[in-house]
Structures are given as structure tokens and as C-alpha cells.
Design a protein around this motif. Sequence first.
Motif, PDB file in Angstrom:
ATOM      1  N   ARG A  29       0.811  -1.214   0.000  1.00  0.00           N
ATOM      2  CA  ARG A  29       0.000   0.000   0.000  1.00  0.00           C
ATOM      3  C   ARG A  29       0.851   1.275   0.000  1.00  0.00           C
ATOM      4  N   VAL A  30       1.914   1.282   0.798  1.00  0.00           N
ATOM      5  CA  VAL A  30       2.732   2.502   0.876  1.00  0.00           C
ATOM      6  C   VAL A  30       3.621   2.634  -0.353  1.00  0.00           C
ATOM      7  N   GLY A  31       4.136   1.509  -0.845  1.00  0.00           N
ATOM      8  CA  GLY A  31       4.814   1.515  -2.134  1.00  0.00           C
ATOM      9  C   GLY A  31       6.270   1.951  -2.139  1.00  0.00           C
ATOM     10  N   GLY A  32       6.901   2.016  -0.954  1.00  0.00           N
ATOM     11  CA  GLY A  32       8.336   2.335  -0.921  1.00  0.00           C
ATOM     12  C   GLY A  32       8.669   3.787  -1.224  1.00  0.00           C
ATOM     13  N   VAL A  33       7.732   4.694  -1.023  1.00  0.00           N
ATOM     14  CA  VAL A  33       7.931   6.106  -1.355  1.00  0.00           C
ATOM     15  C   VAL A  33       9.172   6.675  -0.675  1.00  0.00           C
ATOM     16  N   MET A  34       9.305   6.410   0.636  1.00  0.00           N
ATOM     17  CA  MET A  34      10.420   7.005   1.382  1.00  0.00           C
ATOM     18  C   MET A  34      11.749   6.382   1.000  1.00  0.00           C
ATOM     19  N   MET A  35      11.771   5.074   0.792  1.00  0.00           N
ATOM     20  CA  MET A  35      13.038   4.445   0.417  1.00  0.00           C
ATOM     21  C   MET A  35      13.509   4.952  -0.938  1.00  0.00           C
ATOM     22  N   LEU A  36      12.602   5.086  -1.879  1.00  0.00           N
ATOM     23  CA  LEU A  36      12.977   5.577  -3.205  1.00  0.00           C
ATOM     24  C   LEU A  36      13.486   7.020  -3.136  1.00  0.00           C
ATOM     25  N   PRO A  94      10.311  -7.315   1.871  1.00  0.00           N
ATOM     26  CA  PRO A  94       9.365  -6.339   1.324  1.00  0.00           C
ATOM     27  C   PRO A  94       8.328  -7.004   0.436  1.00  0.00           C
ATOM     28  N   ALA A  95       7.264  -6.261   0.122  1.00  0.00           N
ATOM     29  CA  ALA A  95       6.299  -6.740  -0.875  1.00  0.00           C
ATOM     30  C   ALA A  95       7.028  -6.878  -2.205  1.00  0.00           C
ATOM     31  N   LYS A  96       6.726  -7.924  -2.971  1.00  0.00           N
ATOM     32  CA  LYS A  96       7.465  -8.220  -4.197  1.00  0.00           C
ATOM     33  C   LYS A  96       7.412  -7.085  -5.210  1.00  0.00           C
ATOM     34  N   SER A  97       6.234  -6.495  -5.388  1.00  0.00           N
ATOM     35  CA  SER A  97       6.114  -5.414  -6.368  1.00  0.00           C
ATOM     36  C   SER A  97       6.929  -4.195  -5.955  1.00  0.00           C
ATOM     37  N   VAL A  98       6.985  -3.926  -4.645  1.00  0.00           N
ATOM     38  CA  VAL A  98       7.749  -2.776  -4.144  1.00  0.00           C
ATOM     39  C   VAL A  98       9.247  -3.067  -4.225  1.00  0.00           C
ATOM     40  N   GLU A  99       9.605  -4.302  -3.931  1.00  0.00           N
ATOM     41  CA  GLU A  99      11.005  -4.700  -4.072  1.00  0.00           C
ATOM     42  C   GLU A  99      11.491  -4.450  -5.496  1.00  0.00           C
ATOM     43  N   GLN A 100      10.642  -4.754  -6.471  1.00  0.00           N
ATOM     44  CA  GLN A 100      11.020  -4.553  -7.869  1.00  0.00           C
ATOM     45  C   GLN A 100      11.186  -3.073  -8.195  1.00  0.00           C
ATOM     46  N   LYS A 101      10.344  -2.214  -7.614  1.00  0.00           N
ATOM     47  CA  LYS A 101      10.488  -0.761  -7.788  1.00  0.00           C
ATOM     48  C   LYS A 101      11.854  -0.292  -7.297  1.00  0.00           C
ATOM     49  N   VAL A 102      12.223  -0.790  -6.121  1.00  0.00           N
ATOM     50  CA  VAL A 102      13.502  -0.394  -5.517  1.00  0.00           C
ATOM     51  C   VAL A 102      14.667  -0.874  -6.373  1.00  0.00           C
ATOM     52  N   LEU A 103      14.586  -2.115  -6.832  1.00  0.00           N
ATOM     53  CA  LEU A 103      15.660  -2.661  -7.664  1.00  0.00           C
ATOM     54  C   LEU A 103      15.753  -1.923  -8.994  1.00  0.00           C
ATOM     55  N   ASN A 104      14.613  -1.525  -9.538  1.00  0.00           N
ATOM     56  CA  ASN A 104      14.629  -0.752 -10.785  1.00  0.00           C
ATOM     57  C   ASN A 104      15.321   0.590 -10.593  1.00  0.00           C
ATOM     58  N   GLU A 105      15.154   1.184  -9.414  1.00  0.00           N
ATOM     59  CA  GLU A 105      15.783   2.481  -9.141  1.00  0.00           C
ATOM     60  C   GLU A 105      17.304   2.356  -9.095  1.00  0.00           C
TER      61      GLU A 105
END
Length: 514
Positions: free
Chosen positions: A231-238, A260-271
Motif C-alpha cells: 500500500r505505501v509503495g516504498g515512497v520514502m526508500m525511493l 518487502p512486498a514483491k512489487s515494491v522490491e522490484q520498484k527499488v531494484l529498478n531504481e
Amino acid sequence: MSTKIVIKRNTYFDSVSLMSLSTKANQIEGVEQAFIAMATQMNKEVLANVGLITPELEEAKNSDLMIVIKAASPELAEVAFEAIEELFIKKDSAVGGTALKYPTIESAVKNMTAANLAVISVNGAFAAREARKALENNLHVMMFSDNVSVEDEIELKKIAHERGLLMMGPDCGTAIIGNMALCFANKVRKGNIGIVGASGTGSQEISVRIHDFGGGISQLIGTGGRDLSERVGGVMMLDAMKALNEDEATKVIVLISKPPAKSVEQKVLNEIKNMHKPVVVCFIGGTEEAVLEAGGHFAKTTKEAALKAVILSGIDESQIDKHPLNLPLIEEIKVKLKPEQKYIRGLFCGGTLCDEAMYLAMEKYDDVYSNIPKDPEYQLADIHISQAHTFIDFGDDGFTNGKPHPMIDPSSRIARFKQEAKDPAVGVIIMDFVLGYGSHEDPVGVMVPAIIEAKQAAEQEGRHLEIVGYVLGTDLDTPSVQEQLDKLVSAGVTYASSNTNAGLLARGFVEKGV
């Protein structure tokens, strides 16, 4: 038995201070129970649950301070109250005579024009409101408060993102900003390694291991434990990753989180693919392939993450004391344990420390239970009763609702330790002892009497009780790591040089048929 109640009208203290004062008050001679807290509805419910609520307390307002003392006699209750008053005086004097106090964020901003960060440590019912005020006044925010809704967290992080501000939290326990430790943090040398952590004690552990390996910290940015949820989506980590990527003082970046949630983990890895600095990723229970594909450096454990970071930062690997695992000790302890002593009981103050040790055990055993498992199949039926290999995070809400965090008040863990030590199926008990700002002033010392008593009782029953202790801290902390280790050794405890090594030792000690 006598109960003394004092209500101080319109007297505010933050929750961190009150938790610490409550712990000290309960150590006063003659006090059976002391409760110092703001008169919020949640705190009144806690008093009701322990039979200490009164009509007078029920009528107290949120802005009032409640002091409730239960003692053997009216005289002892009065003496205890005077001692508590002294604690408040010492707290005020500790901040220095020139300290300024402001009743609102607006007045503080008006008078402290150079301030750029607000630490929010109020009851969760009011934390979002105060954080919003801080953000609207262009202040970065570190929110120590918990019990804040996900909806509020999402809104606050959206505001912060739009304004280019950090919104650390809610439930953010650790940060080091500009070499200043905030809330639960350790004294570490300044350096060129930046940490972004969705885990308080995980961030602490990596920071002290980096210090131990000869490196230093540029910034440690906490995100709050829910940041990497769906739900939060990793906003602060990104946002924090981008900030460290542009920070001239940061050469290497480390990311630490529980799974982490898998979809959010992928966002972080993409960054990571967009960054021009090396990034070490330590997501407990994560896999190497995805991290390497993103161009990151995978770390299975917190120790490995710290080691990779200091090497990437430019420290000569040949000069690092890596503290290798003591393999001969494993064989020595294994022969001391009876065949029926086959289980580990992990009693942790730090959630990520608990997770790391638990995942290491899961690599060897399939009957590992916890109050914080990722797989609900391994959730304890009753968090107060262990099953097979059990790992408990005493900082989880089930143990802290209305009570101080175990890093401040270890009484809940001490009681559970005594219970586990009596179980003839237990081979090893593993515990962390966290030093640093805000933590108990002597976490090992307060545990030593129970340890000595338990080991003596086990010996009288003809069994060996192995206890593994890990002290999270540095030589710069007060008390120092060495001082705490000396106390562990004197109590007959095996100490580990890192949380990773503690987990590996524990699982090795109870391994049978090898």
C-alpha cells in the motif's frame, strides 16, 4: 497496598521520555507498579486492564500527565512520588540550561529559523496532525510515533515527496542525520557510507558493523517499517535513495529491510539501475539473482552487507578483522547438550535481528515458529507459549501495546527468559542487547541475575543450558560494548561478534547427528 494518583494538568512530555521515566520509576525501592503517561484514551485503557483506573483518571484530558504509583504503604508511595519528581528534574537539567521549549511546531519554526527537521514523538492519535504541520513548514520529519494509520502515512509521504522533504516513519526508530543520532541509534564514526533502512535495529546493526570494520556513516535514513508494503509503495526508500545518490558525502549506499512486498522490491531494484553509486541490498530472506540483475550488490546477512559496503568504500579488505565463526566452539557445545535438547529459543528486542536469526535457523530446520513470521503457517498459536524453534520479537505490538519498548524496559523478556530456561527441550537461548541513545542504560547488567540463576538451576538438574548473547553497539557508546561483553562472560554466556554470527552459532549448537 496503597495507590497514589497525581494528575498534572496541561503538562506534556513525549512518549520516549515517559517510557524511560516509567522504567526508572518501576525500579524505585518499594514500588510494585508505576505508570507515567499522557492521559490518552489508549493509556487509560491500559490502566483499566491492570485495575488502576479511577473516575479521576477517566476525566483527565489528553493534555494531562498521569502519574500512578502502587506501593506497599502510603508512606512508600509518597517517597516514590518524590523520587519520580526528582527524575523529572534530572531530565530537564540534562538538556542544559539554555534549552528552549515551544508549545507548538509553529512557534518553534518562528523562533528557530535554522531548524530543518522535526522529530515527532507523541501519541499516534495526534502524530499525523503534527507531522503535517511540520511538512507544511518545510521541515523534514522523523516520526517515532506508531499506531498511525496507513492512510495517514500515505498522505504524509505524498506531501513530503511533492515538497522534496524526508518523511521518516511512522514507527521510525533510528536515524543519523548530519552525524547526529536520533532516537534509537549508536555512536559511529563519520564516513562515506549511507544507509536507507525500513528497519530500526537492522539499520543499527549495519551501522555498528560498518564502524567495527573500520568504515563510517554519512547518513542513516529510516523509512518506517511499513514503507515497503504494497500500500505505501516504498515512497520514502525511493526518495532517500535518490537523496543519497546526489549527496557528495556518500560514496556507497546500503539498503536494509525485512522481507518487502514483491512489487515494491522490484520498484527499488529498478531504481538501482538509475544510480551512479554502488548499492548493497540486504532484504532479509531475499534472493541474489534479482539484485545482481539490477546492478546491485547482494548481501544475505547484515554482516555481509556491512563488509561489502566498507570494501566498496575503499577500505583494504586485508586490513579488516572479519570475526570468522568459531567452528571449534560449535563442536564443543554440541557434545554438552542432551539428545532431547534440540530447540533454539530466540528472545529479541530488535525485529530485524530476530528475523535474521530466524531465517538462518530456517535454512536448517523446518519447525521454526515466531510472533512475526512471513508465512502465517508458522505463526505461534499463543505468543506467550513457544513451539519447537521459537523466535520472539518483543518489540512487536503484541508485547508493547501500552508498555515501554523492550530496549527501554526488559521486564517482559526477563520473565519469558526464565520460562524458556526451565524447558528441558531447550538447548540454546539467543538474545540481543542493544546499546545507544534511548536504550536501557545497562541492558546486560539487568539480565545477569536471571542468567546466573537459570544456568545454576539447569546444572542442578544435570543439563547444560547454552546462552548466546550479542551486544549491538560500539566502543563509543555508553556503556561500551566491551563493558557489556565482560558482564556476559562473567555470567557464563557465549558472546557473538555480530547478530549474524549469533544466529549461526545457535543453529549449529543444536544440530543433531552431524
